[in-house]
Design a protein around this motif. Structure first.
Motif, mmCIF file in Angstrom:
data_model
loop_
_atom_site.group_PDB
_atom_site.id
_atom_site.type_symbol
_atom_site.label_atom_id
_atom_site.label_comp_id
_atom_site.label_asym_id
_atom_site.label_seq_id
_atom_site.Cartn_x
_atom_site.Cartn_y
_atom_site.Cartn_z
ATOM 1 N N GLN A 26 0.840 -1.184 0.000
ATOM 2 C CA GLN A 26 0.000 0.000 0.000
ATOM 3 C C GLN A 26 0.883 1.244 0.000
ATOM 4 O OE1 GLN A 26 0.662 -1.855 2.546
ATOM 5 N NE2 GLN A 26 0.615 -0.774 4.494
ATOM 6 N N VAL A 27 0.267 2.357 -0.345
ATOM 7 C CA VAL A 27 0.997 3.617 -0.406
ATOM 8 C C VAL A 27 1.258 4.129 1.012
ATOM 9 C CG1 VAL A 27 0.933 6.002 -1.170
ATOM 10 C CG2 VAL A 27 -0.017 4.203 -2.634
ATOM 11 N N GLN A 28 2.489 4.558 1.219
ATOM 12 C CA GLN A 28 2.844 5.174 2.496
ATOM 13 C C GLN A 28 3.678 6.412 2.239
ATOM 14 O OE1 GLN A 28 4.733 1.999 4.872
ATOM 15 N NE2 GLN A 28 3.007 2.228 6.285
ATOM 16 N N LEU A 29 3.374 7.451 2.982
ATOM 17 C CA LEU A 29 4.183 8.659 3.013
ATOM 18 C C LEU A 29 4.593 8.866 4.465
ATOM 19 C CD1 LEU A 29 2.005 11.044 0.800
ATOM 20 C CD2 LEU A 29 3.947 9.658 0.089
ATOM 21 N N TYR A 69 3.871 11.686 -9.565
ATOM 22 C CA TYR A 69 3.033 12.433 -8.638
ATOM 23 C C TYR A 69 3.541 13.836 -8.336
ATOM 24 C CZ TYR A 69 0.271 8.325 -7.544
ATOM 25 O OH TYR A 69 -0.585 7.262 -7.624
ATOM 26 N N THR A 70 2.588 14.754 -8.301
ATOM 27 C CA THR A 70 2.836 16.038 -7.667
ATOM 28 C C THR A 70 2.934 15.796 -6.162
ATOM 29 O OG1 THR A 70 1.647 17.288 -9.355
ATOM 30 C CG2 THR A 70 1.824 18.293 -7.179
ATOM 31 N N LEU A 71 3.878 16.478 -5.517
ATOM 32 C CA LEU A 71 4.030 16.384 -4.074
ATOM 33 C C LEU A 71 3.758 17.745 -3.444
ATOM 34 C CD1 LEU A 71 4.928 13.677 -2.771
ATOM 35 C CD2 LEU A 71 5.679 13.896 -5.143
ATOM 36 N N ALA A 72 3.159 17.720 -2.286
ATOM 37 C CA ALA A 72 2.822 18.976 -1.619
ATOM 38 C C ALA A 72 3.010 18.840 -0.118
ATOM 39 C CB ALA A 72 1.377 19.366 -1.922
ATOM 40 N N TRP A 73 3.139 19.986 0.511
ATOM 41 C CA TRP A 73 3.121 20.078 1.969
ATOM 42 C C TRP A 73 1.937 20.955 2.378
ATOM 43 C CZ3 TRP A 73 6.337 17.388 5.184
ATOM 44 C CH2 TRP A 73 7.479 16.820 4.619
ATOM 45 N N PHE A 74 1.206 20.461 3.344
ATOM 46 C CA PHE A 74 0.145 21.210 3.984
ATOM 47 C C PHE A 74 0.498 21.305 5.472
ATOM 48 C CE2 PHE A 74 -3.431 21.471 0.914
ATOM 49 C CZ PHE A 74 -2.895 20.712 -0.110
ATOM 50 N N TYR A 83 2.830 19.374 10.063
ATOM 51 C CA TYR A 83 3.104 19.459 8.631
ATOM 52 C C TYR A 83 2.872 18.088 7.993
ATOM 53 C CZ TYR A 83 4.891 24.175 8.983
ATOM 54 O OH TYR A 83 4.985 25.535 9.169
ATOM 55 N N TYR A 84 2.079 18.097 6.935
ATOM 56 C CA TYR A 84 1.710 16.874 6.244
ATOM 57 C C TYR A 84 2.251 16.879 4.823
ATOM 58 C CZ TYR A 84 -1.782 16.398 9.957
ATOM 59 O OH TYR A 84 -2.412 16.297 11.171
ATOM 60 N N CYS A 85 2.752 15.747 4.414
ATOM 61 C CA CYS A 85 3.155 15.505 3.041
ATOM 62 C C CYS A 85 1.977 14.864 2.310
ATOM 63 C CB CYS A 85 4.366 14.576 3.053
ATOM 64 S SG CYS A 85 4.918 13.975 1.470
ATOM 65 N N ALA A 86 1.787 15.252 1.055
ATOM 66 C CA ALA A 86 0.682 14.692 0.287
ATOM 67 C C ALA A 86 1.109 14.478 -1.159
ATOM 68 C CB ALA A 86 -0.522 15.622 0.331
ATOM 69 N N SER A 87 0.490 13.501 -1.820
ATOM 70 C CA SER A 87 0.793 13.242 -3.225
ATOM 71 C C SER A 87 -0.498 13.135 -4.023
ATOM 72 C CB SER A 87 1.608 11.958 -3.373
ATOM 73 O OG SER A 87 0.871 10.845 -2.948
ATOM 74 N N GLY A 88 -0.435 13.609 -5.260
ATOM 75 C CA GLY A 88 -1.606 13.565 -6.112
ATOM 76 C C GLY A 88 -1.225 13.609 -7.572
ATOM 77 N N ALA A 109 -4.386 12.426 -3.124
ATOM 78 C CA ALA A 109 -4.984 11.146 -2.756
ATOM 79 C C ALA A 109 -4.313 10.507 -1.541
ATOM 80 C CB ALA A 109 -4.893 10.184 -3.935
ATOM 81 N N TYR A 110 -3.043 10.775 -1.367
ATOM 82 C CA TYR A 110 -2.289 10.084 -0.315
ATOM 83 C C TYR A 110 -1.648 11.097 0.630
ATOM 84 C CZ TYR A 110 -2.827 6.316 -3.673
ATOM 85 O OH TYR A 110 -3.356 5.402 -4.548
ATOM 86 N N TRP A 111 -1.658 10.719 1.902
ATOM 87 C CA TRP A 111 -1.192 11.626 2.938
ATOM 88 C C TRP A 111 -0.307 10.882 3.933
ATOM 89 C CZ3 TRP A 111 -2.549 16.841 3.281
ATOM 90 C CH2 TRP A 111 -3.483 17.280 2.329
ATOM 91 N N GLY A 112 0.662 11.617 4.485
ATOM 92 C CA GLY A 112 1.437 11.091 5.590
ATOM 93 C C GLY A 112 0.736 11.354 6.915
ATOM 94 N N GLN A 113 1.374 10.920 7.976
ATOM 95 C CA GLN A 113 0.769 11.048 9.302
ATOM 96 C C GLN A 113 1.075 12.391 9.946
ATOM 97 O OE1 GLN A 113 3.633 9.655 8.727
ATOM 98 N NE2 GLN A 113 4.970 10.518 10.317
#
Length: 123
Positions: free
Chosen positions: A1-4, A32-37, A94-99, A111-115
């Protein structure tokens, strides 16, 4: 499965720097585009920065322009957030995300997020 998986958070003083890392697995990273929120206590999650698939285009929130930079290493499946001149108002998780939708500001495009990793900036 996907993990960040994010790392690098901590407690720092105003004016200090931190570098966050996010390692991805279970996906074709270069697609994937990567982002930080980030999300501060009592506030909604907000966009910080995004980087496109090849790493040659980025988009920043006004609040971090000139202080934060983002980079990615597709060979290591890793995205980095370099945070300089930190301010108390940067305190957040701070969260890492990919889409797959390109450089987007809204969380629903990812679609995918880290913890998350906690960043605390003291004054």
């Amino acid at each position: 499965q996907v993990q960040l998986v994010e790392s690098g958070g901590g407690l720092v003083q105003a004016g200090d720097s931190l570098r966050l890392s996010c390692v991805a697995s279970g996906l074709t990273f270069r697609w994937y585009t990567l982002a930080w929120f980030r999300q501060a206590p009592g506030k909604e999650r907000e966009f910080v920065v995004a980087i496109n698939r090849s790493g040659d285009d980025t988009d920043f929130a006004d609040s971090v322009k000139g202080r934060f930079t983002i980079s990615r290493d597709n060979a290591k499946n890793t995205v980095y957030l370099q945070m300089n001149s930190l301010k108390p108002e940067d305190t957040a998780i701070y969260y890492c995300a990919s889409g797959l939708s390109g450089l987007k500001y809204t969380a629903r495009n990812y679609a995918y997020w880290g913890q998350g990793t906690q960043v605390t900036v003291s004054s």
